[in-house]
Structures are given as C-alpha cells and as structure tokens.
Design an enzyme around this catalytic site. Sequence first.
Site, PDB file in Angstrom:
ATOM      1  N   GLU A   1       0.828   4.293   1.276  1.00  0.00           N
ATOM      2  CA  GLU A   1       0.879   4.737   2.648  1.00  0.00           C
ATOM      3  C   GLU A   1       1.946   4.221   3.422  1.00  0.00           C
ATOM      4  O   GLU A   1       2.860   4.472   4.162  1.00  0.00           O
ATOM      5  CB  GLU A   1      -0.629   4.768   3.480  1.00  0.00           C
ATOM      6  CG  GLU A   1      -0.283   5.491   4.872  1.00  0.00           C
ATOM      7  CD  GLU A   1      -1.546   5.212   5.833  1.00  0.00           C
ATOM      8  OE1 GLU A   1      -2.440   5.165   5.289  1.00  0.00           O
ATOM      9  OE2 GLU A   1      -1.213   5.204   7.194  1.00  0.00           O
TER      10      GLU A   1
ATOM     11  N   HIS B   1       0.826  -1.370   0.163  1.00  0.00           N
ATOM     12  CA  HIS B   1       0.039   0.078  -0.174  1.00  0.00           C
ATOM     13  C   HIS B   1       0.966   1.173  -0.020  1.00  0.00           C
ATOM     14  O   HIS B   1       1.804   1.393   0.642  1.00  0.00           O
ATOM     15  CB  HIS B   1      -1.034   0.104   1.282  1.00  0.00           C
ATOM     16  CG  HIS B   1      -2.041   1.095   1.242  1.00  0.00           C
ATOM     17  ND1 HIS B   1      -1.866   2.319   1.524  1.00  0.00           N
ATOM     18  CD2 HIS B   1      -3.208   0.880   0.893  1.00  0.00           C
ATOM     19  CE1 HIS B   1      -2.845   3.024   1.422  1.00  0.00           C
ATOM     20  NE2 HIS B   1      -3.698   2.316   0.907  1.00  0.00           N
TER      21      HIS B   1
END
Length: 313
Positions: free
Chosen positions: A126, A124
């Site tokens: 993030e 991901h």
Amino acid sequence: MKIYLAVPRGFCAGVTRAVGIVEAALRKFGAPVYVRHEVVHNRFVVDGLRERGAVFIEDLSEVPDGSVLIFSAHGVPESVRNEAKSRPLRVFDATCPLVTRVHAEVRACSRRDESVIMIGHAGHPEVEGTLGQYSSEKGVIRLVGTAADAETVEIPSPEGLHYVTQTTLSVTETNGIIEILKRRFPGIEGPYKDDICYATQNRQDAVRKIAAKVGVFLVVGSKNSSNSNRLRELATSMGCKAYLIDSAADIDGTWFWDVSAVGITAGASAPDLIVDGVVRRVAELTGGKVEEAGGVPETRSHFDLPRELQEQG
Ligand code: SF4
C-alpha cells in the site's frame, strides 16, 4: 473462563470487494485470472483463490497479453497502472476505495508541486502504491515510519506541506508521529478525514476495550497482514500475552493455563470460517463461555464491484 469475541472483527468492506472482484472475474472469464500481489494478506483467502485459478504475480512481465489482470486491495503505483494500460490486458482494480482516496490526496499535492510526508511502513505494497502517485519534480514525498523518523525527516521547502498515512496503522502511534510533524512543520496540513480507515480504527477500539479484561489475546490473521499485526501489538501494549495465528491449528493449549479470560479478534482479511474454528477450539480447550464484546457491528459494510463484474449477479 470467559472468552470475549471482539465486535467488530474480520472482513472489512474493502476486503469483501477485492475478493469478490477476483471471484466474479473467475466466473466471468474463467481461469487463469492474474492478480498483482496477494489480493488481500490472508493465506487461506489466497490459497482458496489460487486453487480456483487465480495466479498471483508481482511483475506485469509475468502476465501474457490478452489476460485478465486485477490490482490487489492495497493499490498500485501510477507506473504500474500505466504499464498495464499500454498492454492488451483487461484490467480490474480491486484497490480499496479508502486507499484510492489517499492516492487522490497525494496526486492533488503532486499537481500543486506541494511536498508530502507519508506515514507508513517501508516495503508494504500500500505504501509503495501511495508513494507511486507522486510525480512532481518541484516537491518531494518522504516516508516516515517511526517517531524517530519524524524527528529527522528533511523537507527542502515545507510551504504547503501535507501528510497522509497508510490506512492500517496504529491510531495511537500515528497520532504521536503527527504531533511531532506538527511541532517541526507548524504549517503542515493533514487529510480532511483520517486516512486510517474505519475498519482499522473500529477493530483497534474493540481490542482496547477487551484487553483490559483478559490475560491472553488471540488475533486471527496472517503474518503479512498490517492491520492484524497492529491489533496484536495493541493487545501486547495493554499487558496481554497476544498471539497472531493463521488458524486454530496454531493454538497451544498451555497459553490458557494461568488466565481466567481470553480475547479473540480477527484482522480485516481473516475469513469468518477460520475465526469460527478458532473460537470453537478455544472453547474446547478452556471450557469457556463465549461472549461478544468491544463495540457495535459496522453498518458501513459494502463497496460496489466494478459494473462489468456486477452483471454476473
Ligand atoms: S482495512 Fe481498511 S483500507 Fe484496507 S481494505 Fe479494509 S477498509 Fe480498505
């Protein structure tokens, strides 16, 4: 038939700010405006901005010198920030301030040469951004995605060990992982305040309350939206048939044949317009009455745009 519409749902303050930054940059500088990664994980938002001149890229080599570049709400590793700084680019940072706070925690540990365990999902953006804040060569940063990972992760010298988390995780699952880490590393320290953000927590709380009363749950959000996926998993874990849908076009009328109540929520990057369309479609198909349920509306609903873009008015 009852239709329970979750409160709160949809756009959070971080998404509103990130989309606002791209819109303001397009108004101020004109197209094209380059955005590293999808600014938020929603197909309609991204397609709408693309039509207005946003160009979504993954690698800074795709951005010509002299361009406007925006970092997405998910944040970027330090190496990307430094690469952008070294080039003649006008850079705006749409990283959610709540992600930036986690970055600061990791950088502080790195400066003190203390090791960090990050709880999050591999791949991901993030997570890549947060892992990329750590540069100490004396400590390590390790990613833990599951309880099984937490049981096996090895930290060479766990003195001063900290944990941080991705902001959009399942609260219940993360608490289970933290318990394992605390058992294995009794001295481990966590953030002063939870890293799972208020928007993720509030949307999960509302789903938990409504799921107990409905047979089917619709979550409006795109397939790559982490917080939307967690909402669908939560409703499923509470015994609902739960569907993650991009829009009303994805709804299948047979889903409602055997149920007397339906829940609807929306991930933090799903626009109201799309959610309204879903609610109308479910009401048409079921003849159900819509009632808001779950929690209370969020009061914390605003993060400022960068000053240079605020002047747009
Ligand atoms: S979901 Fe949470 S961390 Fe992500 S943009 Fe919204 S407020 Fe920020």
